[in-house]
Design a protein around this motif. Structure first.
Motif, short mmCIF file in Angstrom:
data_model
loop_
_atom_site.label_atom_id
_atom_site.label_comp_id
_atom_site.label_asym_id
_atom_site.label_seq_id
_atom_site.Cartn_x
_atom_site.Cartn_y
_atom_site.Cartn_z
N GLY A 1 0.72 -1.19 -0.02
CA GLY A 1 0.01 -0.02 -0.03
C GLY A 1 0.75 1.40 -0.07
O GLY A 1 0.33 2.40 0.01
N HIS A 2 2.11 1.04 -0.33
CA HIS A 2 2.90 2.43 -0.33
C HIS A 2 3.13 2.99 -1.48
O HIS A 2 3.12 2.12 -2.53
N GLU A 3 3.20 4.16 -1.48
CA GLU A 3 3.71 5.00 -2.98
C GLU A 3 4.92 4.95 -3.37
O GLU A 3 5.91 4.94 -2.43
N VAL A 4 5.32 4.36 -4.72
CA VAL A 4 6.50 4.24 -5.09
C VAL A 4 6.80 5.01 -6.31
O VAL A 4 6.02 5.15 -7.19
N ARG A 5 7.94 5.84 -6.48
CA ARG A 5 8.37 6.37 -7.68
C ARG A 5 9.71 6.09 -7.90
O ARG A 5 10.56 5.74 -6.96
N VAL A 6 10.31 5.66 -9.26
CA VAL A 6 11.48 5.66 -9.68
C VAL A 6 12.07 6.48 -10.54
O VAL A 6 11.63 6.79 -11.68
N ALA A 7 13.15 7.04 -10.20
CA ALA A 7 13.80 8.38 -10.73
C ALA A 7 15.12 7.86 -11.27
O ALA A 7 15.86 7.11 -11.00
N SER A 8 15.20 8.30 -12.71
CA SER A 8 16.24 7.86 -13.59
C SER A 8 16.42 8.75 -14.73
O SER A 8 15.66 9.44 -14.80
N GLN A 9 17.44 8.50 -15.61
CA GLN A 9 17.49 9.53 -16.80
C GLN A 9 16.50 8.73 -17.77
O GLN A 9 16.11 7.68 -17.39
N PRO A 10 15.95 9.55 -18.60
CA PRO A 10 14.90 9.24 -19.54
C PRO A 10 15.06 7.92 -20.37
O PRO A 10 14.12 7.41 -20.68
N ALA A 11 16.26 7.59 -20.45
CA ALA A 11 16.55 6.24 -21.38
C ALA A 11 15.97 5.07 -20.52
O ALA A 11 15.76 4.03 -21.02
N LEU A 12 15.91 5.15 -19.18
CA LEU A 12 15.41 4.00 -18.59
C LEU A 12 13.90 3.78 -18.28
O LEU A 12 13.39 2.92 -17.65
N THR A 13 13.25 4.89 -18.98
CA THR A 13 11.78 4.95 -18.53
C THR A 13 10.95 3.70 -18.99
O THR A 13 10.07 3.14 -18.18
N GLY A 14 11.24 3.09 -20.09
CA GLY A 14 10.49 2.02 -20.54
C GLY A 14 10.82 0.77 -19.63
O GLY A 14 9.75 -0.04 -19.41
N VAL A 15 12.24 0.50 -19.30
CA VAL A 15 12.80 -0.56 -18.49
C VAL A 15 11.82 -0.46 -17.04
O VAL A 15 11.15 -1.29 -16.33
N ILE A 16 11.73 0.91 -16.34
CA ILE A 16 11.01 1.09 -15.15
C ILE A 16 9.36 0.71 -15.34
O ILE A 16 8.74 0.09 -14.53
#
Length: 405
Positions: free
Chosen positions: A28-43
Protein backbone atom coordinates in the motif's frame (compact mmCIF):
# COMPACT_ATOMS: atom_id res chain seq x y z
CA UNK A 1 4.73 5.94 3.16
CA UNK A 2 6.32 7.43 0.07
CA UNK A 3 9.45 5.70 -1.21
CA UNK A 4 11.70 7.14 -3.88
CA UNK A 5 13.87 4.65 -5.77
CA UNK A 6 16.72 5.90 -7.89
CA UNK A 7 19.23 4.31 -10.25
CA UNK A 8 21.31 5.65 -13.08
CA UNK A 9 20.16 4.56 -16.53
CA UNK A 10 21.53 1.03 -16.82
CA UNK A 11 18.90 -1.71 -16.70
CA UNK A 12 20.99 -4.24 -14.77
CA UNK A 13 21.43 -1.67 -11.99
CA UNK A 14 17.71 -1.05 -11.62
CA UNK A 15 16.19 -4.50 -12.13
CA UNK A 16 17.53 -6.01 -8.86
CA UNK A 17 15.61 -3.29 -7.00
CA UNK A 18 12.27 -4.05 -8.67
CA UNK A 19 11.11 -6.88 -6.33
CA UNK A 20 11.38 -4.56 -3.32
CA UNK A 21 9.38 -1.91 -5.19
CA UNK A 22 6.70 -4.55 -5.86
CA UNK A 23 6.60 -5.49 -2.17
CA UNK A 24 6.22 -1.88 -1.08
CA UNK A 25 3.44 -1.22 -3.59
CA UNK A 26 1.64 -4.42 -2.59
CA UNK A 27 1.76 -3.21 1.02
CA UNK A 28 0.00 0.00 0.00
CA UNK A 29 2.95 2.38 -0.16
CA UNK A 30 3.59 4.89 -2.94
CA UNK A 31 6.66 4.25 -5.09
CA UNK A 32 8.37 6.41 -7.69
CA UNK A 33 11.52 5.46 -9.62
CA UNK A 34 13.79 8.27 -10.78
CA UNK A 35 16.40 7.87 -13.50
CA UNK A 36 17.54 9.36 -16.78
CA UNK A 37 14.85 9.25 -19.49
CA UNK A 38 16.50 6.29 -21.26
CA UNK A 39 15.41 3.96 -18.45
CA UNK A 40 11.74 4.97 -18.53
CA UNK A 41 10.61 1.95 -20.55
CA UNK A 42 12.47 -0.49 -18.30
CA UNK A 43 10.92 1.11 -15.21
CA UNK A 44 7.42 1.05 -16.70
CA UNK A 45 7.84 -2.58 -17.76
CA UNK A 46 8.56 -3.43 -14.11
CA UNK A 47 5.21 -1.97 -13.06
CA UNK A 48 6.55 1.21 -11.46
CA UNK A 49 5.98 4.88 -12.18
CA UNK A 50 9.04 6.49 -13.76
CA UNK A 51 10.30 9.98 -12.99
CA UNK A 52 12.73 11.13 -15.72
CA UNK A 53 15.46 13.33 -14.24
CA UNK A 54 18.47 14.86 -15.91
CA UNK A 55 19.65 14.33 -19.48
CA UNK A 56 20.46 11.04 -21.16
CA UNK A 57 24.18 10.41 -21.39
CA UNK A 58 26.23 8.45 -23.90
CA UNK A 59 27.70 5.77 -21.66
CA UNK A 60 30.61 4.99 -23.96
CA UNK A 61 31.52 8.70 -24.08
CA UNK A 62 31.25 9.11 -20.30
CA UNK A 63 33.33 6.03 -19.60
CA UNK A 64 35.97 7.00 -22.17
CA UNK A 65 36.21 10.48 -20.70
CA UNK A 66 36.40 9.35 -17.10
CA UNK A 67 38.82 6.53 -17.84
CA UNK A 68 40.98 8.45 -20.31
CA UNK A 69 44.32 6.74 -20.83
CA UNK A 70 43.18 3.55 -19.11
CA UNK A 71 42.22 0.08 -20.25
CA UNK A 72 40.53 -2.51 -18.07
CA UNK A 73 43.91 -4.15 -17.54
CA UNK A 74 44.97 -0.92 -15.80
CA UNK A 75 42.13 -1.12 -13.28
CA UNK A 76 43.42 -2.33 -9.89
CA UNK A 77 42.08 -5.58 -8.53
CA UNK A 78 39.32 -5.30 -5.97
CA UNK A 79 40.63 -5.63 -2.39
CA UNK A 80 40.14 -8.98 -0.70
CA UNK A 81 36.73 -9.59 0.86
CA UNK A 82 36.00 -7.26 3.74
CA UNK A 83 39.13 -5.12 3.37
CA UNK A 84 39.35 -1.58 1.97
CA UNK A 85 41.46 0.65 -0.22
CA UNK A 86 42.70 2.72 2.71
CA UNK A 87 46.49 2.97 2.57
CA UNK A 88 46.73 2.22 -1.14
CA UNK A 89 49.40 4.19 -3.08
CA UNK A 90 48.09 7.48 -4.58
CA UNK A 91 48.48 6.31 -8.19
CA UNK A 92 46.45 3.18 -7.53
CA UNK A 93 43.72 5.20 -5.83
CA UNK A 94 43.70 7.67 -8.72
CA UNK A 95 42.90 4.87 -11.16
CA UNK A 96 40.07 3.62 -8.95
CA UNK A 97 38.65 7.14 -8.76
CA UNK A 98 38.69 7.27 -12.55
CA UNK A 99 36.60 4.10 -12.73
CA UNK A 100 34.06 5.25 -10.15
CA UNK A 101 34.05 8.69 -11.73
CA UNK A 102 31.78 7.21 -14.40
CA UNK A 103 29.09 6.59 -11.80
CA UNK A 104 29.68 10.00 -10.24
CA UNK A 105 29.15 11.63 -13.64
CA UNK A 106 25.69 10.07 -13.92
CA UNK A 107 24.78 11.23 -10.42
CA UNK A 108 26.02 14.72 -11.18
CA UNK A 109 23.88 14.91 -14.31
CA UNK A 110 20.68 13.84 -12.54
CA UNK A 111 21.24 15.48 -9.15
CA UNK A 112 19.51 18.84 -9.55
CA UNK A 113 16.29 17.50 -11.09
CA UNK A 114 16.22 14.58 -8.64
CA UNK A 115 16.55 16.98 -5.71
CA UNK A 116 13.82 19.25 -7.12
CA UNK A 117 11.41 16.35 -7.53
CA UNK A 118 12.22 14.97 -4.09
CA UNK A 119 11.63 18.34 -2.42
CA UNK A 120 8.24 18.57 -4.14
CA UNK A 121 7.13 14.96 -3.56
CA UNK A 122 8.64 14.61 -0.06
CA UNK A 123 9.49 10.89 0.17
CA UNK A 124 9.84 9.26 3.58
CA UNK A 125 12.68 7.05 2.35
CA UNK A 126 15.15 6.94 -0.54
CA UNK A 127 16.25 3.53 -1.92
CA UNK A 128 19.20 3.67 -4.27
CA UNK A 129 21.42 1.54 -6.45
CA UNK A 130 24.85 1.45 -4.74
CA UNK A 131 26.55 3.40 -7.54
CA UNK A 132 23.83 6.07 -7.78
CA UNK A 133 25.34 8.53 -5.33
CA UNK A 134 22.63 11.09 -6.00
CA UNK A 135 20.37 8.89 -3.83
CA UNK A 136 22.09 9.34 -0.45
CA UNK A 137 22.91 12.96 -1.30
CA UNK A 138 19.26 13.85 -1.86
CA UNK A 139 18.18 11.84 1.19
CA UNK A 140 20.65 13.85 3.29
CA UNK A 141 19.28 17.12 1.89
CA UNK A 142 15.74 16.06 2.83
CA UNK A 143 16.72 14.59 6.18
CA UNK A 144 15.22 11.17 5.43
CA UNK A 145 16.86 7.72 5.64
CA UNK A 146 18.91 6.49 2.69
CA UNK A 147 18.73 2.76 1.95
CA UNK A 148 21.37 1.21 -0.29
CA UNK A 149 20.12 -1.81 -2.26
CA UNK A 150 23.01 -4.00 -3.42
CA UNK A 151 22.73 -6.31 -6.42
CA UNK A 152 24.33 -9.31 -4.74
CA UNK A 153 27.95 -9.71 -3.65
CA UNK A 154 28.75 -6.28 -2.20
CA UNK A 155 31.73 -5.36 -4.37
CA UNK A 156 30.95 -1.62 -4.14
CA UNK A 157 31.57 -1.76 -0.37
CA UNK A 158 35.24 -2.21 -1.17
CA UNK A 159 35.38 1.31 -2.66
CA UNK A 160 33.87 3.07 0.34
CA UNK A 161 37.11 4.98 1.03
CA UNK A 162 37.31 6.37 -2.52
CA UNK A 163 33.78 7.56 -3.32
CA UNK A 164 33.53 10.44 -0.77
CA UNK A 165 36.18 12.38 -2.74
CA UNK A 166 34.03 12.10 -5.85
CA UNK A 167 30.81 13.53 -4.41
CA UNK A 168 32.05 16.44 -2.31
CA UNK A 169 31.12 19.08 -4.89
CA UNK A 170 27.66 17.54 -5.32
CA UNK A 171 27.11 17.60 -1.55
CA UNK A 172 28.08 21.27 -1.56
CA UNK A 173 25.48 22.03 -4.23
CA UNK A 174 22.80 20.59 -1.98
CA UNK A 175 24.11 22.32 1.10
CA UNK A 176 24.93 19.16 3.00
CA UNK A 177 28.13 18.07 4.66
CA UNK A 178 29.84 14.71 4.39
CA UNK A 179 27.40 12.03 3.25
CA UNK A 180 27.77 8.34 4.01
CA UNK A 181 27.38 6.56 0.66
CA UNK A 182 26.64 3.32 2.55
CA UNK A 183 23.38 4.83 3.81
CA UNK A 184 21.40 4.04 6.92
CA UNK A 185 20.85 0.42 5.92
CA UNK A 186 21.63 -2.00 3.09
CA UNK A 187 18.99 -4.25 1.52
CA UNK A 188 20.89 -7.42 0.73
CA UNK A 189 19.61 -10.22 -1.56
CA UNK A 190 22.87 -12.18 -1.37
CA UNK A 191 22.96 -15.37 0.74
CA UNK A 192 25.22 -14.91 3.79
CA UNK A 193 27.74 -17.60 2.82
CA UNK A 194 28.35 -15.86 -0.52
CA UNK A 195 28.40 -12.32 0.89
CA UNK A 196 31.52 -10.53 2.10
CA UNK A 197 31.96 -9.20 5.66
CA UNK A 198 31.07 -5.51 5.99
CA UNK A 199 30.28 -2.91 8.60
CA UNK A 200 26.72 -2.09 7.51
CA UNK A 201 23.24 -2.68 8.86
CA UNK A 202 21.88 -5.32 6.50
CA UNK A 203 18.23 -6.01 5.76
CA UNK A 204 18.29 -9.53 4.34
CA UNK A 205 15.87 -10.40 1.54
CA UNK A 206 15.45 -13.43 -0.68
CA UNK A 207 16.81 -12.94 -4.18
CA UNK A 208 13.99 -12.79 -6.76
CA UNK A 209 15.27 -13.04 -10.36
CA UNK A 210 13.92 -10.35 -12.65
CA UNK A 211 15.11 -9.73 -16.20
CA UNK A 212 12.18 -7.71 -17.51
CA UNK A 213 9.14 -9.05 -19.40
CA UNK A 214 9.50 -12.76 -20.09
CA UNK A 215 7.78 -15.36 -22.28
CA UNK A 216 8.20 -19.13 -21.77
CA UNK A 217 8.99 -20.65 -25.19
CA UNK A 218 7.36 -23.92 -26.16
CA UNK A 219 10.64 -25.87 -26.31
CA UNK A 220 11.28 -25.21 -22.62
CA UNK A 221 8.14 -27.12 -21.62
CA UNK A 222 9.85 -30.46 -22.30
CA UNK A 223 12.70 -31.78 -20.19
CA UNK A 224 16.07 -32.22 -21.94
CA UNK A 225 17.19 -35.76 -22.80
CA UNK A 226 20.84 -35.09 -21.94
CA UNK A 227 22.64 -32.55 -19.73
CA UNK A 228 21.75 -29.00 -20.67
CA UNK A 229 24.36 -26.26 -20.34
CA UNK A 230 23.42 -22.61 -20.50
CA UNK A 231 26.03 -20.22 -21.87
CA UNK A 232 25.35 -16.52 -21.37
CA UNK A 233 27.37 -13.35 -21.52
CA UNK A 234 25.26 -10.87 -19.59
CA UNK A 235 23.93 -7.61 -20.92
CA UNK A 236 26.96 -5.34 -20.75
CA UNK A 237 30.27 -7.23 -20.77
CA UNK A 238 30.74 -7.18 -24.53
CA UNK A 239 29.74 -3.55 -24.77
CA UNK A 240 32.14 -2.23 -22.15
CA UNK A 241 35.11 -4.51 -22.74
CA UNK A 242 35.14 -4.72 -26.53
CA UNK A 243 35.15 -7.59 -29.05
CA UNK A 244 38.38 -9.18 -27.83
CA UNK A 245 36.68 -10.42 -24.64
CA UNK A 246 33.61 -11.89 -26.37
CA UNK A 247 33.95 -15.52 -25.37
CA UNK A 248 30.74 -17.32 -26.53
CA UNK A 249 32.08 -18.18 -30.01
CA UNK A 250 35.19 -19.74 -28.50
CA UNK A 251 33.08 -21.50 -25.89
CA UNK A 252 31.03 -23.14 -28.64
CA UNK A 253 34.19 -24.68 -30.04
CA UNK A 254 35.20 -25.85 -26.58
CA UNK A 255 31.84 -27.62 -26.07
CA UNK A 256 31.57 -29.07 -29.57
CA UNK A 257 32.80 -32.53 -28.61
CA UNK A 258 30.83 -32.87 -25.37
CA UNK A 259 27.61 -34.86 -24.99
CA UNK A 260 25.52 -31.89 -23.88
CA UNK A 261 22.75 -29.67 -25.18
CA UNK A 262 23.75 -26.01 -25.18
CA UNK A 263 21.44 -23.03 -24.81
CA UNK A 264 23.30 -19.89 -25.82
CA UNK A 265 21.38 -17.04 -24.14
CA UNK A 266 22.62 -13.73 -25.55
CA UNK A 267 21.29 -10.20 -25.90
CA UNK A 268 21.25 -7.53 -28.55
CA UNK A 269 23.47 -8.23 -31.51
CA UNK A 270 25.72 -10.73 -29.70
CA UNK A 271 24.01 -13.70 -31.38
CA UNK A 272 25.05 -12.37 -34.80
CA UNK A 273 28.71 -12.69 -33.79
CA UNK A 274 28.56 -16.47 -33.39
CA UNK A 275 28.53 -17.54 -37.02
CA UNK A 276 27.50 -21.13 -37.73
CA UNK A 277 26.57 -23.15 -34.64
CA UNK A 278 26.62 -26.93 -34.05
CA UNK A 279 23.41 -28.95 -34.15
CA UNK A 280 23.19 -29.37 -30.36
CA UNK A 281 23.27 -25.59 -29.78
CA UNK A 282 20.14 -23.45 -29.49
CA UNK A 283 20.74 -19.69 -29.71
CA UNK A 284 18.12 -17.52 -28.01
CA UNK A 285 17.85 -13.75 -27.77
CA UNK A 286 17.00 -12.12 -24.43
CA UNK A 287 15.56 -15.24 -22.80
CA UNK A 288 15.13 -14.69 -19.06
CA UNK A 289 17.61 -16.91 -17.23
CA UNK A 290 15.14 -17.91 -14.53
CA UNK A 291 13.11 -19.67 -17.23
CA UNK A 292 15.92 -21.76 -18.71
CA UNK A 293 18.03 -22.58 -15.63
CA UNK A 294 15.66 -24.92 -13.75
CA UNK A 295 16.44 -27.71 -16.24
CA UNK A 296 20.15 -26.93 -16.62
CA UNK A 297 22.98 -29.05 -15.27
CA UNK A 298 25.49 -26.17 -15.43
CA UNK A 299 25.91 -22.59 -16.55
CA UNK A 300 28.90 -20.81 -18.08
CA UNK A 301 28.92 -17.04 -17.64
CA UNK A 302 31.01 -13.92 -17.22
CA UNK A 303 30.50 -13.35 -13.50
CA UNK A 304 27.73 -10.79 -13.24
CA UNK A 305 25.86 -10.64 -9.94
CA UNK A 306 22.45 -11.27 -11.46
CA UNK A 307 23.61 -14.32 -13.39
CA UNK A 308 25.47 -15.80 -10.42
CA UNK A 309 22.52 -15.35 -8.06
CA UNK A 310 19.95 -16.62 -10.56
CA UNK A 311 22.06 -19.75 -10.99
CA UNK A 312 22.30 -20.06 -7.21
CA UNK A 313 18.52 -19.73 -6.82
CA UNK A 314 18.12 -22.81 -9.00
CA UNK A 315 21.01 -24.79 -7.53
CA UNK A 316 22.95 -24.82 -10.82
CA UNK A 317 26.75 -25.32 -10.66
CA UNK A 318 28.69 -22.56 -12.37
CA UNK A 319 31.78 -22.16 -14.54
CA UNK A 320 32.70 -18.48 -14.46
CA UNK A 321 34.94 -16.72 -17.00
CA UNK A 322 35.35 -13.22 -15.52
CA UNK A 323 36.69 -10.42 -17.70
CA UNK A 324 36.82 -7.29 -15.51
CA UNK A 325 37.78 -6.68 -11.86
CA UNK A 326 34.31 -6.76 -10.29
CA UNK A 327 33.48 -9.98 -12.14
CA UNK A 328 36.74 -11.53 -10.93
CA UNK A 329 35.89 -10.59 -7.36
CA UNK A 330 32.40 -12.09 -7.64
CA UNK A 331 33.65 -15.21 -9.41
CA UNK A 332 36.09 -15.85 -6.58
CA UNK A 333 33.22 -15.82 -4.07
CA UNK A 334 31.43 -18.50 -6.13
CA UNK A 335 34.60 -20.57 -6.07
CA UNK A 336 35.10 -20.06 -2.31
CA UNK A 337 31.65 -21.44 -1.46
CA UNK A 338 32.27 -24.40 -3.79
CA UNK A 339 29.29 -23.76 -6.09
CA UNK A 340 31.46 -23.54 -9.19
CA UNK A 341 34.86 -23.07 -10.74
CA UNK A 342 36.63 -20.03 -12.22
CA UNK A 343 38.58 -19.80 -15.47
CA UNK A 344 40.51 -16.53 -15.60
CA UNK A 345 41.42 -14.94 -18.95
CA UNK A 346 45.02 -16.18 -18.92
CA UNK A 347 43.86 -19.74 -18.23
CA UNK A 348 41.44 -20.05 -21.13
CA UNK A 349 41.81 -22.66 -23.81
CA UNK A 350 39.21 -24.82 -25.48
CA UNK A 351 40.71 -27.96 -23.94
CA UNK A 352 40.85 -26.46 -20.43
CA UNK A 353 37.29 -25.16 -20.69
CA UNK A 354 35.97 -28.60 -21.65
CA UNK A 355 37.94 -30.16 -18.80
CA UNK A 356 36.62 -27.67 -16.23
CA UNK A 357 33.04 -27.98 -17.45
CA UNK A 358 33.23 -31.78 -17.31
CA UNK A 359 34.28 -31.48 -13.66
CA UNK A 360 31.48 -29.03 -12.87
CA UNK A 361 28.95 -31.37 -14.48
CA UNK A 362 30.17 -34.61 -12.92
CA UNK A 363 31.68 -33.78 -9.53
CA UNK A 364 29.31 -34.34 -6.62
CA UNK A 365 30.88 -31.53 -4.59
CA UNK A 366 29.87 -28.83 -7.06
CA UNK A 367 26.31 -30.12 -7.23
CA UNK A 368 25.92 -30.47 -3.47
CA UNK A 369 27.35 -27.00 -2.77
CA UNK A 370 25.12 -25.43 -5.44
CA UNK A 371 22.10 -27.16 -3.90
CA UNK A 372 23.11 -26.03 -0.41
CA UNK A 373 23.34 -22.46 -1.69
CA UNK A 374 19.85 -22.80 -3.17
CA UNK A 375 18.44 -23.94 0.19
CA UNK A 376 20.19 -21.09 1.98
CA UNK A 377 18.60 -18.60 -0.40
CA UNK A 378 15.15 -20.12 0.09
CA UNK A 379 15.48 -19.53 3.82
CA UNK A 380 16.07 -15.79 3.38
CA UNK A 381 13.09 -13.47 4.13
CA UNK A 382 10.85 -12.60 1.21
CA UNK A 383 10.97 -8.95 0.05
CA UNK A 384 7.55 -8.44 1.65
CA UNK A 385 9.11 -9.11 5.05
CA UNK A 386 11.56 -6.23 4.52
CA UNK A 387 8.71 -3.72 4.28
CA UNK A 388 8.19 -3.57 8.05
CA UNK A 389 11.91 -2.91 8.57
CA UNK A 390 11.76 -0.03 6.11
CA UNK A 391 8.62 1.34 7.77
CA UNK A 392 10.46 1.39 11.09
CA UNK A 393 13.42 3.12 9.51
CA UNK A 394 11.25 5.79 7.91
CA UNK A 395 9.41 6.34 11.20
CA UNK A 396 12.69 6.89 13.03
CA UNK A 397 12.33 3.85 15.22
CA UNK A 398 15.89 2.73 14.40
CA UNK A 399 18.44 4.54 16.51
CA UNK A 400 21.50 6.09 14.80
CA UNK A 401 23.67 3.58 16.69
CA UNK A 402 21.85 0.78 14.86
CA UNK A 403 23.03 1.94 11.45
CA UNK A 404 26.10 -0.22 11.80
CA UNK A 405 26.37 -3.66 13.32
Amino acid sequence: MRVLFTSWAWASHYMPLAPLAWALQAAGHEVRVASQPALTGVINDSGAAAVPVGPDLDHDEVRSRQMAGMTFSDVPRVPTAGSSMAGWPPERLRRVRQVFGTFAAYSDAMLDELAAFARAWRPDLVVYDPTTYAGPLVAAALGVPAVRHVHGIDVTYQARDVVPDLIGDMAGRLGVGEVDVLGHATVDPCPPSLQIPSDVRRIAVRYVPYNGPAVLPHWLRARPTRPRVCVTWGTSTSRITGPDTFMPARLLRALAGMDVDVVMALTGGDADRLGDVPEQVRVVDSLALHLVLPECAAIIHQGGNGTALTAAVHGVPQLVLPQIPDQMFQAERVRVVGAGDVLRPGEFSELETAKRLDAVLNTDTYRSRAQALREEMREQPAPAEAVARLEELAAGRCSPAARRL
